[in-house]
Write a protein that holds these residues in place. Structure first.
Motif, PDB file in Angstrom:
ATOM      1  N   VAL A 108      16.842  11.918 -32.973  1.00 17.21           N
ATOM      2  CA  VAL A 108      18.147  12.224 -33.573  1.00 17.21           C
ATOM      3  C   VAL A 108      18.774  10.974 -34.160  1.00 17.21           C
ATOM      4  CG1 VAL A 108      20.529  12.860 -33.034  1.00 17.21           C
ATOM      5  CG2 VAL A 108      18.659  14.265 -32.197  1.00 17.21           C
ATOM      6  N   HIS A 109      18.802   9.908 -33.386  1.00 12.50           N
ATOM      7  CA  HIS A 109      19.449   8.687 -33.869  1.00 12.50           C
ATOM      8  C   HIS A 109      18.617   7.988 -34.947  1.00 12.50           C
ATOM      9  CE1 HIS A 109      22.759   8.970 -31.131  1.00 12.50           C
ATOM     10  NE2 HIS A 109      21.960   9.056 -30.085  1.00 12.50           N
ATOM     11  N   THR A 110      17.310   8.075 -34.847  1.00 15.27           N
ATOM     12  CA  THR A 110      16.462   7.469 -35.881  1.00 15.27           C
ATOM     13  C   THR A 110      16.635   8.176 -37.213  1.00 15.27           C
ATOM     14  OG1 THR A 110      14.787   6.732 -34.289  1.00 15.27           O
ATOM     15  CG2 THR A 110      14.086   6.971 -36.570  1.00 15.27           C
ATOM     16  N   PHE A 111      16.527   9.507 -37.210  1.00 17.45           N
ATOM     17  CA  PHE A 111      16.672  10.255 -38.459  1.00 17.45           C
ATOM     18  C   PHE A 111      18.083  10.124 -39.023  1.00 17.45           C
ATOM     19  CE2 PHE A 111      13.128  13.117 -36.717  1.00 17.45           C
ATOM     20  CZ  PHE A 111      12.160  12.426 -37.426  1.00 17.45           C
ATOM     21  N   SER A 112      19.098  10.051 -38.154  1.00 16.28           N
ATOM     22  CA  SER A 112      20.473   9.863 -38.632  1.00 16.28           C
ATOM     23  C   SER A 112      20.623   8.514 -39.319  1.00 16.28           C
ATOM     24  CB  SER A 112      21.461   9.960 -37.463  1.00 16.28           C
ATOM     25  OG  SER A 112      21.450  11.250 -36.890  1.00 16.28           O
ATOM     26  N   MET A 113      19.986   7.486 -38.727  1.00 13.96           N
ATOM     27  CA  MET A 113      20.057   6.155 -39.312  1.00 13.96           C
ATOM     28  C   MET A 113      19.307   6.104 -40.642  1.00 13.96           C
ATOM     29  SD  MET A 113      19.419   2.579 -37.259  1.00 13.96           S
ATOM     30  CE  MET A 113      20.413   3.176 -35.907  1.00 13.96           C
ATOM     31  N   VAL A 114      18.186   6.801 -40.736  1.00 14.28           N
ATOM     32  CA  VAL A 114      17.445   6.865 -41.999  1.00 14.28           C
ATOM     33  C   VAL A 114      18.280   7.592 -43.050  1.00 14.28           C
ATOM     34  CG1 VAL A 114      15.383   7.775 -43.148  1.00 14.28           C
ATOM     35  CG2 VAL A 114      15.188   6.753 -40.866  1.00 14.28           C
ATOM     36  N   ASP A 115      18.956   8.660 -42.658  1.00 12.95           N
ATOM     37  CA  ASP A 115      19.844   9.375 -43.569  1.00 12.95           C
ATOM     38  C   ASP A 115      20.884   8.436 -44.169  1.00 12.95           C
ATOM     39  OD1 ASP A 115      19.082  12.004 -43.959  1.00 12.95           O
ATOM     40  OD2 ASP A 115      20.969  12.824 -43.226  1.00 12.95           O
ATOM     41  N   SER A 116      21.487   7.630 -43.299  1.00 16.34           N
ATOM     42  CA  SER A 116      22.510   6.690 -43.752  1.00 16.34           C
ATOM     43  C   SER A 116      21.934   5.707 -44.759  1.00 16.34           C
ATOM     44  CB  SER A 116      23.080   5.940 -42.537  1.00 16.34           C
ATOM     45  OG  SER A 116      24.074   5.016 -42.938  1.00 16.34           O
ATOM     46  N   ALA A 117      20.749   5.183 -44.479  1.00 10.85           N
ATOM     47  CA  ALA A 117      20.115   4.228 -45.391  1.00 10.85           C
ATOM     48  C   ALA A 117      19.783   4.873 -46.730  1.00 10.85           C
ATOM     49  CB  ALA A 117      18.856   3.654 -44.751  1.00 10.85           C
ATOM     50  N   LEU A 118      19.342   6.132 -46.714  1.00 12.02           N
ATOM     51  CA  LEU A 118      18.993   6.816 -47.956  1.00 12.02           C
ATOM     52  C   LEU A 118      20.239   7.144 -48.780  1.00 12.02           C
ATOM     53  CD1 LEU A 118      16.129   9.168 -46.717  1.00 12.02           C
ATOM     54  CD2 LEU A 118      15.923   7.110 -48.132  1.00 12.02           C
ATOM     55  N   LEU A 119      21.346   7.479 -48.124  1.00  7.80           N
ATOM     56  CA  LEU A 119      22.598   7.680 -48.847  1.00  7.80           C
ATOM     57  C   LEU A 119      23.019   6.384 -49.534  1.00  7.80           C
ATOM     58  CD1 LEU A 119      24.648   9.858 -46.321  1.00  7.80           C
ATOM     59  CD2 LEU A 119      23.580  10.610 -48.450  1.00  7.80           C
ATOM     60  N   VAL A 145      11.289   1.419 -55.102  1.00 13.81           N
ATOM     61  CA  VAL A 145      11.758   2.640 -54.443  1.00 13.81           C
ATOM     62  C   VAL A 145      10.979   2.892 -53.151  1.00 13.81           C
ATOM     63  CG1 VAL A 145      11.886   5.151 -54.642  1.00 13.81           C
ATOM     64  CG2 VAL A 145      12.602   3.708 -56.551  1.00 13.81           C
ATOM     65  N   VAL A 146       9.654   2.732 -53.213  1.00 13.28           N
ATOM     66  CA  VAL A 146       8.822   2.918 -52.020  1.00 13.28           C
ATOM     67  C   VAL A 146       9.206   1.913 -50.935  1.00 13.28           C
ATOM     68  CG1 VAL A 146       6.482   2.772 -51.111  1.00 13.28           C
ATOM     69  CG2 VAL A 146       6.901   3.923 -53.295  1.00 13.28           C
ATOM     70  N   LYS A 147       9.412   0.659 -51.319  1.00 16.57           N
ATOM     71  CA  LYS A 147       9.789  -0.363 -50.351  1.00 16.57           C
ATOM     72  C   LYS A 147      11.145  -0.058 -49.715  1.00 16.57           C
ATOM     73  CE  LYS A 147       7.202  -4.260 -52.323  1.00 16.57           C
ATOM     74  NZ  LYS A 147       7.305  -5.597 -52.973  1.00 16.57           N
ATOM     75  N   MET A 148      12.077   0.443 -50.502  1.00 17.73           N
ATOM     76  CA  MET A 148      13.391   0.792 -49.965  1.00 17.73           C
ATOM     77  C   MET A 148      13.286   1.959 -48.985  1.00 17.73           C
ATOM     78  SD  MET A 148      15.638   0.352 -53.461  1.00 17.73           S
ATOM     79  CE  MET A 148      17.198   0.881 -52.759  1.00 17.73           C
ATOM     80  N   GLY A 149      12.438   2.943 -49.305  1.00 21.79           N
ATOM     81  CA  GLY A 149      12.224   4.062 -48.391  1.00 21.79           C
ATOM     82  C   GLY A 149      11.595   3.617 -47.088  1.00 21.79           C
ATOM     83  N   LEU A 150      10.592   2.747 -47.185  1.00 19.81           N
ATOM     84  CA  LEU A 150       9.941   2.232 -45.979  1.00 19.81           C
ATOM     85  C   LEU A 150      10.903   1.378 -45.155  1.00 19.81           C
ATOM     86  CD1 LEU A 150       6.428   1.250 -47.402  1.00 19.81           C
ATOM     87  CD2 LEU A 150       6.986   3.213 -45.954  1.00 19.81           C
ATOM     88  N   ALA A 151      11.744   0.595 -45.831  1.00 16.28           N
ATOM     89  CA  ALA A 151      12.728  -0.225 -45.120  1.00 16.28           C
ATOM     90  C   ALA A 151      13.735   0.647 -44.392  1.00 16.28           C
ATOM     91  CB  ALA A 151      13.440  -1.151 -46.105  1.00 16.28           C
ATOM     92  N   ALA A 152      14.145   1.759 -45.013  1.00 19.73           N
ATOM     93  CA  ALA A 152      15.079   2.681 -44.365  1.00 19.73           C
ATOM     94  C   ALA A 152      14.474   3.267 -43.094  1.00 19.73           C
ATOM     95  CB  ALA A 152      15.456   3.804 -45.335  1.00 19.73           C
ATOM     96  N   ALA A 153      13.195   3.670 -43.196  1.00 18.90           N
ATOM     97  CA  ALA A 153      12.520   4.239 -42.021  1.00 18.90           C
ATOM     98  C   ALA A 153      12.311   3.179 -40.944  1.00 18.90           C
ATOM     99  CB  ALA A 153      11.182   4.841 -42.435  1.00 18.90           C
ATOM    100  N   ALA A 154      11.903   1.984 -41.346  1.00 20.93           N
ATOM    101  CA  ALA A 154      11.628   0.917 -40.378  1.00 20.93           C
ATOM    102  C   ALA A 154      12.890   0.511 -39.636  1.00 20.93           C
ATOM    103  CB  ALA A 154      11.021  -0.288 -41.086  1.00 20.93           C
TER     104      ALA A 154
END
Length: 320
Positions: A108-119, A145-154
């Motif tokens: 829950v907290h990981t996906f929420s944090m990824v959501d915030s980064a993607l916004l 774009v790929v690097k930003m997505g990976l950074a958000a997930a990491a």
């Protein structure tokens, strides 16, 4: 019911009991109906967005790639908590194992944090597109774009890890009943009865305020610069269209960040806030944005809007 348990032996035999929404137990069945509708709309909306972006070569651009990442993450976030919530509401399935609870909390907290980064990434995309259009292709290349997505997930994966680890290393005395609808970090930390949880509380609050403060501040800066650029436009129609888009995006951002800040702070200083208000808002910030994101970000985009309309009315184009 036994309210205090010792975490001994196999973790698979240790479990919590989740209340759902405290004080509204008599209405759980009826509350489950809109929750189920939210889940269906979330799944259908986000899956349609992902499919359209995947099959349309014209949509393989940074804005749509970020939107696709957000849609996938939103499906995962909703699926992490809504099936269990519906089990609580409709089938009385309130028991959850210790390991399953920690896993749900982590996701829950990981996906929420990824959501915030993607916004944040999407706000940056709009800033570059409007304020620096000549450099758009260079700044937001596919690789970037790929690097930003990976950074958000990491970022989400790494920053959330200490939470469940600290709880797993806590002494063996926990309250059994979780007065919540899902395993949220502070709700579980409060169950520890025979150890000082200062580190858990401090780390959780620090990460939440750092992430929310940083992301929200940068998002606000991006949209402020966008609005400044928009007001320099000579065309009234262009200004109105840009302002409408910014207003819709701002509403989504507020729906995500305001309830999240409220629930973070309520755990520490909101002792007089009714439990059901706290739990409802804590649920809204992880349930409403995944449902609204494809509607606002997707339907406000002409290319996606036309293709969705084409699914139901072949040969007809969207004019709204």
């Amino acid at each position: 019911m036994i309210n205090l348990v010792n975490r001994t032996g196999d973790l698979g035999q240790f479990s919590f009991i989740m209340v759902g929404i405290p004080g509204l137990e008599a209405f759980h069945f009826w509350i489950g109906i809109p929750l189920c509708l939210v889940y269906v709309v979330t799944l259908v909306g986000n899956i349609i967005v992902v499919m359209i972006i995947k099959v349309e070569p014209d949509l393989h651009k940074p804005m749509f790639l970020f939107l696709c990442m957000l849609a996938v993450n939103d499906v995962l976030l909703s699926s992490t908590i809504l099936p269990k919530m519906l089990g609580i509401m409709w089938m009385g399935s309130r028991e959850i194992g210790f390991g399953s609870c920690l896993l749900q909390m982590y996701l829950v907290h990981t996906f929420s944090m990824v959501d915030s980064a993607l916004l944040l990434a999407m706000a940056f995309d709009r800033y570059v597109a409007i304020c620096r259009p000549l450099h758009y292709a260079t700044i937001l290349s596919t690789t970037a774009v790929v690097k930003m997505g990976l950074a958000a997930a990491a970022r989400g994966v790494i920053l959330v890890i200490p939470g469940p680890i600290l709880l797993n290393r806590s002494p063996s005395c926990f309250l059994k009943v979780i007065p919540h609808a899902y395993c949220e970090h502070m709700a579980v930390v409060k169950l520890v009865t025979c150890a000082n949880t200062f580190i858990n509380r401090t780390y959780g609050l620090s990460v939440a305020l750092l992430v929310v403060g940083l992301d929200l501040g940068l998002i606000a800066t991006s949209y402020a610069l966008i609005l400044w650029a928009v007001f320099q436009l000579s065309s009234r129609d262009a200004r109105a269209k840009a302002l409408g888009t910014c207003a819709a995006h701002t509403c989504i951002i507020l729906v995500f960040y305001v309830p999240s800040l409220f629930t973070f702070l309520t755990h520490r200083i909101g002792k007089h806030v009714p439990a059901y208000i706290h739990i409802i808002l804590a649920s809204l910030y992880v349930l409403l944005p995944p449902m609204l994101n494809p509607l606002v970000y997707g339907m406000k985009t002409q290319q996606i809007r036309q293709r969705v309309l084409g699914l139901f009315h072949p040969g007809r184009k969207a004019d709204w």
